[in-house]
Design an enzyme around this catalytic site. Sequence first.
Site, PDB file in Angstrom:
ATOM      1  N   CYS A   1      47.214  -1.642  50.230  1.00  0.00           N
ATOM      2  CA  CYS A   1      47.914  -1.356  48.980  1.00  0.00           C
ATOM      3  C   CYS A   1      49.401  -1.099  49.232  1.00  0.00           C
ATOM      4  O   CYS A   1      49.756  -0.237  50.019  1.00  0.00           O
ATOM      5  CB  CYS A   1      47.283  -0.132  48.307  1.00  0.00           C
ATOM      6  SG  CYS A   1      48.209   0.407  46.870  1.00  0.00           S
TER       7      CYS A   1
ATOM      8  N   CYS B   1      50.638   2.696  48.192  1.00  0.00           N
ATOM      9  CA  CYS B   1      50.237   3.910  48.907  1.00  0.00           C
ATOM     10  C   CYS B   1      51.401   4.339  49.803  1.00  0.00           C
ATOM     11  O   CYS B   1      52.258   3.528  50.145  1.00  0.00           O
ATOM     12  CB  CYS B   1      48.987   3.634  49.740  1.00  0.00           C
ATOM     13  SG  CYS B   1      47.448   3.772  48.799  1.00  0.00           S
TER      14      CYS B   1
ATOM     15  N   HIS C   1      45.574   6.962  45.744  1.00  0.00           N
ATOM     16  CA  HIS C   1      45.160   5.622  45.293  1.00  0.00           C
ATOM     17  C   HIS C   1      44.019   5.661  44.280  1.00  0.00           C
ATOM     18  O   HIS C   1      43.902   4.787  43.413  1.00  0.00           O
ATOM     19  CB  HIS C   1      44.745   4.790  46.513  1.00  0.00           C
ATOM     20  CG  HIS C   1      44.464   3.354  46.211  1.00  0.00           C
ATOM     21  ND1 HIS C   1      45.438   2.381  46.277  1.00  0.00           N
ATOM     22  CD2 HIS C   1      43.326   2.724  45.816  1.00  0.00           C
ATOM     23  CE1 HIS C   1      44.908   1.211  45.947  1.00  0.00           C
ATOM     24  NE2 HIS C   1      43.626   1.393  45.662  1.00  0.00           N
TER      25      HIS C   1
ATOM     26  N   HIS D   1      46.323   0.654  42.481  1.00  0.00           N
ATOM     27  CA  HIS D   1      46.985   1.953  42.576  1.00  0.00           C
ATOM     28  C   HIS D   1      47.518   2.398  41.204  1.00  0.00           C
ATOM     29  O   HIS D   1      48.033   1.560  40.455  1.00  0.00           O
ATOM     30  CB  HIS D   1      48.140   1.839  43.573  1.00  0.00           C
ATOM     31  CG  HIS D   1      48.617   3.149  44.081  1.00  0.00           C
ATOM     32  ND1 HIS D   1      48.288   3.636  45.329  1.00  0.00           N
ATOM     33  CD2 HIS D   1      49.364   4.119  43.495  1.00  0.00           C
ATOM     34  CE1 HIS D   1      48.830   4.826  45.483  1.00  0.00           C
ATOM     35  NE2 HIS D   1      49.487   5.141  44.380  1.00  0.00           N
TER      36      HIS D   1
ATOM     37  N   HIS E   1      49.739   3.056  38.518  1.00  0.00           N
ATOM     38  CA  HIS E   1      51.168   2.788  38.330  1.00  0.00           C
ATOM     39  C   HIS E   1      51.417   2.185  36.955  1.00  0.00           C
ATOM     40  O   HIS E   1      50.513   1.674  36.302  1.00  0.00           O
ATOM     41  CB  HIS E   1      51.697   1.828  39.410  1.00  0.00           C
ATOM     42  CG  HIS E   1      51.247   0.404  39.215  1.00  0.00           C
ATOM     43  ND1 HIS E   1      49.955  -0.018  39.467  1.00  0.00           N
ATOM     44  CD2 HIS E   1      51.903  -0.697  38.778  1.00  0.00           C
ATOM     45  CE1 HIS E   1      49.844  -1.310  39.195  1.00  0.00           C
ATOM     46  NE2 HIS E   1      51.005  -1.752  38.768  1.00  0.00           N
TER      47      HIS E   1
HETATM   48 ZN    ZN Z   1      47.396   2.595  46.831  1.00  0.00          ZN
END
Ligand code: ZN
Length: 365
Positions: free
Chosen positions: A70, A73, A136, A187, A189
């Site tokens: 990811c 992260c 995450h 993730h 966001h």
């Molecule tokens: Zn992540």
Amino acid sequence: VKRTSSHLADGREIIYFDPDDAESREIIDARKLPSVTSNSELRYDFLLDEWVGIAGQRQERTFLPATDECPLCPSREGRLTEIPSSDYRVVVFENRFPAFSMNAPDTGPFVDEATTMFARRPAVGRCEVVCFSSDHTKSLADLSTSEMRLVLDAWVDRTAVLSQLPEVAQVFVFENRGEEIGVTLGHPHGQVYAYPYITPRTRRMLIAARNHHERTGRNLFDDLLVAEQLGPRVIERTEHWTAFVPAAARWPFEIHLFPHRRIPNLTALTHAELDDFADLYPRILRALDGVYDVHMPYIAAWHQGPCHFIDSADSALAALHLQLFSIRRAPGKLKYLAGSESAMDAFVNDVPPEFAAQLIRKAML
Ligand SMILES: [Zn+2]
């Protein structure tokens, strides 16, 4: 809030938002990155009087990477990500695959001289990624009030800063959640788009508000809010906000959150209004997940007034509000935008708004 701004290896800006008493950050991105290139442009659709972004390089963007790859992260030994730190609270950085960029290439003459029927301009603007948490596995619904408050601080900051850019006409703060919506990174966001033009929906709302004012002498959003507050679709009313399912909801589950004071954008919210929202919003998101006891895919969209009004009388017409909606209409069933919606922009909603409001209210804790 403590704000620390720096640059990633390819020159993109990154901004950390931390609590006031946090220690200073030292930010060094040790990656070797090629510089960001953009080949985006805007083309004018003469049939609909709208701009369309053409952004070929976005086809290359990271698509559903494994959790241990990811890019949002925190960085750790041997694996450097977009966030060059071992931990963070809330971080904003410029998108590596931007649909709008301050480096958008020149597109030549505005109108094709031979036909005068093809207009194009550089897709100038900015696209940013907002990481809500370094964890995450979390989602916005899991955030504590103080964590949510820090996300709000970041949203306010980005609206304030990007609105000041002369190229930017409108700042759009939003979140897409769920693979069903087309999210390419798991993730938690959201994003910010700073557009170089006023978006079609905002333009239509302003026209509706102007017409309403001419007809009644009153403000459309004020009248709508008062009417909804009296009706059966209110989800919750707090001191500073009212959350309701709109009478003509287009989506199976759609909730609008209005501050009680009409203001043009996020930067005008008071501390009390921000605190109140930080408590209310995660509870609404949890209620949405509670309706069918599944994570609901959703889009959350902050509607804000344009940055620079050509006609200043219009500036009083706009009203900040959040539109939150899900495409899930039943467990295992999604609402797709098919012929009527996609081709005609004519929505048909299978879930009566009063029923949706009942289900969401029942799931509120
Ligand atoms: Zn992540």
